[in-house]
Design a protein around this motif. Structure first.
Motif, PDB file in Angstrom:
ATOM      1  N   GLN A  41      60.368  19.009 -73.592  1.00 49.57           N
ATOM      2  CA  GLN A  41      59.647  19.522 -74.649  1.00 49.57           C
ATOM      3  C   GLN A  41      58.575  20.771 -74.461  1.00 49.57           C
ATOM      4  OE1 GLN A  41      61.137  19.781 -77.201  1.00 49.57           O
ATOM      5  NE2 GLN A  41      62.428  18.111 -77.152  1.00 49.57           N
ATOM      6  N   LYS A  85      60.160  23.639 -72.888  1.00 53.48           N
ATOM      7  CA  LYS A  85      60.816  24.465 -73.989  1.00 53.48           C
ATOM      8  C   LYS A  85      59.575  25.542 -74.547  1.00 53.48           C
ATOM      9  CE  LYS A  85      64.416  21.366 -75.211  1.00 53.48           C
ATOM     10  NZ  LYS A  85      65.067  20.730 -76.248  1.00 53.48           N
ATOM     11  N   ALA A  86      58.571  24.737 -75.005  1.00 45.26           N
ATOM     12  CA  ALA A  86      57.325  25.483 -75.716  1.00 45.26           C
ATOM     13  C   ALA A  86      57.042  26.518 -74.885  1.00 45.26           C
ATOM     14  CB  ALA A  86      56.333  24.414 -75.987  1.00 45.26           C
ATOM     15  N   ARG A 142      59.423  29.273 -74.946  1.00 45.55           N
ATOM     16  CA  ARG A 142      59.478  29.870 -76.400  1.00 45.55           C
ATOM     17  C   ARG A 142      58.229  30.902 -76.569  1.00 45.55           C
ATOM     18  NH1 ARG A 142      60.663  24.817 -78.194  1.00 45.55           N
ATOM     19  NH2 ARG A 142      62.896  24.865 -78.604  1.00 45.55           N
ATOM     20  N   LEU A 151      68.670  27.392 -76.216  1.00 48.97           N
ATOM     21  CA  LEU A 151      66.946  27.321 -76.646  1.00 48.97           C
ATOM     22  C   LEU A 151      67.061  27.863 -77.921  1.00 48.97           C
ATOM     23  CD1 LEU A 151      64.257  26.439 -75.845  1.00 48.97           C
ATOM     24  CD2 LEU A 151      63.879  28.706 -75.184  1.00 48.97           C
ATOM     25  N   GLY A 172      63.122  25.724 -82.052  1.00 57.82           N
ATOM     26  CA  GLY A 172      62.204  24.435 -82.152  1.00 57.82           C
ATOM     27  C   GLY A 172      62.444  23.788 -83.339  1.00 57.82           C
ATOM     28  N   ASP A 215      69.638  18.089 -77.372  1.00 57.36           N
ATOM     29  CA  ASP A 215      70.000  19.549 -77.268  1.00 57.36           C
ATOM     30  C   ASP A 215      71.512  19.704 -77.328  1.00 57.36           C
ATOM     31  OD1 ASP A 215      67.514  20.456 -77.506  1.00 57.36           O
ATOM     32  OD2 ASP A 215      67.301  20.090 -75.262  1.00 57.36           O
TER      33      ASP A 215
END
Length: 189
Positions: free
Chosen positions: A8, A11-12, A15, A135, A138, A172
């Motif tokens: 996570q 991913k953040a 992004r 991706l 979120g 996911d």
């Protein structure tokens, strides 16, 4: 970033690196629509869940207009409270309004199609891999919706956003293939 960073957190960070995105050029959207329009899955599909693009997403309006003209049943996502997404029938590109998050959606929202109704789902994403990993932004709308359908799923993005690796978790949901302006990355069935 430490090796112990969670998926996570990775991913953040990714992004933040990829956002804000630039507007997708019309020629790039046209090339993707042309590639999608030639796919057997599109040609054979009778009921399709697609999306109405934001400026930084591949615009599918030309494909959707062709689908409507060919008599396909089309739907697009409408987001609801508690992170839910519904697929609402699209009868006209002109009959849309700006909804939640600034995303266009059908003006009339009464005709909700069940996830089982779809033959094909065209999925937007911030980035994909050739293995179908996605991706999103979120909120998890597609990760909660896609397991409810048996449809073929196709990720849609510009080729520069097909990455070698993405941080993923068990929640996911992968897509079956990814289509860009230059290629279709199909996964083995």
């Amino acid at each position: 970033m430490s090796k112990t960073a969670t998926a996570q957190e990775r991913k953040a960070l990714l992004r933040r690196t990829l956002l804000p995105r630039e507007e997708v050029p019309p020629a790039l959207s046209a090339a993707v629509c042309s590639r999608l329009a030639r796919m057997p899955e599109w040609l054979q599909a009778r009921t399709v869940l697609a999306y109405l693009a934001q400026p930084d997403e591949v615009n599918l309006d030309a494909l959707l207009a062709a689908g409507l003209a060919a008599g396909k049943t089309l739907a697009v996502p409408v987001t609801q409270a508690q992170g839910r997404m519904e697929a609402v029938r699209l009868t006209s590109l002109a009959a849309t309004v700006c909804g939640r998050y600034g995303i266009r959606e059908p003006r009339e929202r009464e005709d909700v199609l069940a996830p089982a109704a779809f033959d094909l789902v065209l999925v937007p994403g911030l980035a994909f891999t050739r293995r179908g990993e996605r991706l999103g932004l979120g909120a998890g709308y597609y990760d909660r919706y896609l397991p409810r359908t048996q449809a073929i799923t196709v990720g849609v993005c510009r080729d520069s956003l097909v990455l070698a690796h993405l941080p993923v978790t068990a929640l996911d949901i992968r897509v079956d293939s990814v289509v860009t302006e230059v290629a279709r990355y199909a996964l083995p069935q």
